[in-house]
Motif scaffolding. Structure first.
Motif, mmCIF file in Angstrom:
data_model
loop_
_atom_site.group_PDB
_atom_site.id
_atom_site.type_symbol
_atom_site.label_atom_id
_atom_site.label_comp_id
_atom_site.label_asym_id
_atom_site.label_seq_id
_atom_site.Cartn_x
_atom_site.Cartn_y
_atom_site.Cartn_z
ATOM 1 N N SER A 293 7.476 6.068 -8.065
ATOM 2 C CA SER A 293 8.020 7.417 -8.222
ATOM 3 C C SER A 293 6.869 8.409 -8.232
ATOM 4 C CB SER A 293 8.832 7.536 -9.510
ATOM 5 O OG SER A 293 8.007 7.402 -10.645
ATOM 6 N N GLU A 294 7.140 9.591 -7.704
ATOM 7 C CA GLU A 294 6.146 10.673 -7.659
ATOM 8 C C GLU A 294 6.689 11.835 -8.467
ATOM 9 O OE1 GLU A 294 4.273 13.849 -4.460
ATOM 10 O OE2 GLU A 294 5.245 12.042 -3.716
ATOM 11 N N GLN A 295 5.841 12.391 -9.324
ATOM 12 C CA GLN A 295 6.248 13.537 -10.130
ATOM 13 C C GLN A 295 5.173 14.604 -10.054
ATOM 14 O OE1 GLN A 295 7.156 12.360 -14.162
ATOM 15 N NE2 GLN A 295 7.988 10.414 -13.474
ATOM 16 N N GLU A 296 5.591 15.831 -9.811
ATOM 17 C CA GLU A 296 4.658 16.956 -9.885
ATOM 18 C C GLU A 296 4.777 17.527 -11.289
ATOM 19 O OE1 GLU A 296 3.466 21.195 -7.799
ATOM 20 O OE2 GLU A 296 5.164 20.052 -7.026
ATOM 21 N N ALA B 44 4.341 3.032 -10.518
ATOM 22 C CA ALA B 44 5.002 1.841 -9.987
ATOM 23 C C ALA B 44 5.274 0.929 -11.183
ATOM 24 C CB ALA B 44 4.114 1.130 -8.972
ATOM 25 N N THR B 45 6.527 0.481 -11.310
ATOM 26 C CA THR B 45 6.932 -0.308 -12.462
ATOM 27 C C THR B 45 7.615 -1.584 -12.020
ATOM 28 O OG1 THR B 45 7.292 1.751 -13.671
ATOM 29 C CG2 THR B 45 8.267 -0.204 -14.612
ATOM 30 N N GLN C 100 0.833 -1.198 0.000
ATOM 31 C CA GLN C 100 0.000 0.000 0.000
ATOM 32 C C GLN C 100 0.875 1.259 0.000
ATOM 33 O OE1 GLN C 100 -3.451 -0.237 -0.293
ATOM 34 N NE2 GLN C 100 -2.825 -2.344 -0.648
ATOM 35 N N HIS C 101 0.514 2.203 -0.854
ATOM 36 C CA HIS C 101 1.215 3.484 -0.953
ATOM 37 C C HIS C 101 0.184 4.585 -0.752
ATOM 38 C CE1 HIS C 101 4.835 1.581 -2.607
ATOM 39 N NE2 HIS C 101 3.987 0.798 -3.239
ATOM 40 N N THR C 102 0.517 5.576 0.061
ATOM 41 C CA THR C 102 -0.379 6.705 0.292
ATOM 42 C C THR C 102 0.241 7.948 -0.323
ATOM 43 O OG1 THR C 102 -1.208 5.720 2.326
ATOM 44 C CG2 THR C 102 -1.590 8.082 2.031
ATOM 45 N N THR C 103 -0.552 8.627 -1.133
ATOM 46 C CA THR C 103 -0.075 9.835 -1.774
ATOM 47 C C THR C 103 0.010 10.939 -0.737
ATOM 48 O OG1 THR C 103 -2.295 10.556 -2.342
ATOM 49 C CG2 THR C 103 -1.151 9.176 -3.951
ATOM 50 N N GLY C 104 0.865 11.907 -0.967
ATOM 51 C CA GLY C 104 1.079 13.012 -0.034
ATOM 52 C C GLY C 104 -0.178 13.719 0.413
ATOM 53 N N SER C 105 -0.422 14.876 -0.107
ATOM 54 C CA SER C 105 -1.531 15.703 0.365
ATOM 55 C C SER C 105 -2.897 15.172 -0.031
ATOM 56 C CB SER C 105 -1.367 17.136 -0.161
ATOM 57 O OG SER C 105 -1.413 17.138 -1.574
ATOM 58 N N VAL D 112 1.688 0.399 -12.862
ATOM 59 C CA VAL D 112 0.483 0.961 -12.256
ATOM 60 C C VAL D 112 0.717 2.468 -12.206
ATOM 61 C CG1 VAL D 112 -0.965 1.062 -10.191
ATOM 62 C CG2 VAL D 112 0.095 -1.111 -10.852
ATOM 63 N N VAL D 113 -0.238 3.236 -12.740
ATOM 64 C CA VAL D 113 -0.097 4.690 -12.805
ATOM 65 C C VAL D 113 -1.309 5.341 -12.152
ATOM 66 C CG1 VAL D 113 0.141 6.677 -14.335
ATOM 67 C CG2 VAL D 113 1.218 4.511 -14.956
ATOM 68 N N LEU D 114 -1.065 6.261 -11.238
ATOM 69 C CA LEU D 114 -2.107 7.019 -10.555
ATOM 70 C C LEU D 114 -1.873 8.494 -10.854
ATOM 71 C CD1 LEU D 114 -4.439 7.213 -8.404
ATOM 72 C CD2 LEU D 114 -2.629 7.343 -6.681
ATOM 73 N N THR D 115 -2.906 9.189 -11.337
ATOM 74 C CA THR D 115 -2.762 10.615 -11.640
ATOM 75 C C THR D 115 -3.851 11.425 -10.940
ATOM 76 O OG1 THR D 115 -4.149 10.586 -13.631
ATOM 77 C CG2 THR D 115 -1.806 10.118 -13.932
#
Length: 184
Positions: free
Chosen positions: A54-57, A67-68, A35-40, A78-81
Motif C-alpha cells: 500500500s502507498e500512502q501520502e 508490504a504486509t 520488486q516494487h518501484t515507487t512512483g516519482s 516491510v516499510v519504506l518511507t
C-alpha cells in the motif's frame, strides 16, 4: 566526526535492494522477492511475492509504502518511507554518527542509572545486534521486546537521496518479524 557520503538515486537502488532482502518469515524461504518501484522517487524495493503493497501520502510531502504478510498481518512487514530534507542535509552525517542515529531506534526511558530500558523496569527493551554501512547508508540489526508481546527482530536502513549534490529525501527501509521466525 567523519561524514558519510550521500547516495544518489543510482547508488540508492542497490542499497535498498540489498536491505530489502531480509527474509522476515519462514514462508519466505522459498518465495522470491517481488520488486516494487515507487512512483516519482523511482526507487525499487523487494517484498515477498504475494504481499500487497500500500502507498500512502502523508502530510508534508512524505510517503509511506507498506508490504504486509497477508497470512499473518501482525507477524511481518516491510516499510519504506520518504521524508523531504532541507538542501543542507547532504549526508547521514547531518543527523549524527551511526551510533547516535542507531540509539534513536532503541526505546527511550528516563533512567538516571544510565542502564536504559528494561522489561522489568519499563516493560520494554531493545538490543542493537549489529550496525554497518552500505554505500553510505546506515544499516541496523536489532530486537525490540515489550511485556506481553512477542519479541520482534528488525533490520533498518537509512539513506539520504541526493540530487545535484544536495539532500532531497531521507529514505528509511525497515523489515521486521517475530524474533521466533527470524532464523527461519
Amino acid at each position: 566526526a567523519l561524514s558519510q557520503p550521500a547516495l544518489s538515486r543510482r547508488a540508492l537502488l542497490p542499497a535498498l535492494a540489498a536491505a530489502a532482502t531480509v527474509r522476515p518469515s519462514p514462508a519466505l524461504a522459498a518465495d522470491a522477492l517481488e520488486q516494487h518501484t515507487t512512483g516519482s522517487y523511482q526507487v525499487t524495493f523487494g517484498a515477498p511475492a504475494g504481499w500487497p503493497v500500500s502507498e500512502q501520502e502523508l502530510q508534508g510531502s512524505r510517503y509511506l509504502y507498506i508490504a504486509t504478510d497477508p497470512a499473518e498481518p501482525d507477524s511481518a512487514n516491510v516499510v519504506l518511507t520518504f521524508q523531504p530534507l532541507a538542501a543542507d542535509y547532504t549526508s547521514l552525517g547531518s543527523f549524527g554518527t551511526q551510533q547516535l542515529v542507531g540509539n534513536s531506534l532503541m526505546p527511550q526511558c528516563a533512567d538516571r542509572s544510565g542502564g536504559g530500558c528494561t522489561l522489568e523496569g519499563y516493560g520494554i527493551e531493545g538490543k542493537m545486534l549489529g550496525t554497518d554501512t552500505l554505500k553510505g547508508a546506515y544499516t541496523y540489526d536489532y530486537t525490540i521486546q515489550q511485556t506481553g508481546k512477542a519479541p520482534r527482530h528488525l533490520r533498518t536502513l537509512f539513506a539520504v537521496q541526493t540530487e545535484e549534490g544536495r539532500g532531497r529525501r531521507l529514505v528509511t527501509l525497515t523489515a521486521q518479524c517475530y524474533e521466533s521466525k527470524y532464523a527461519e
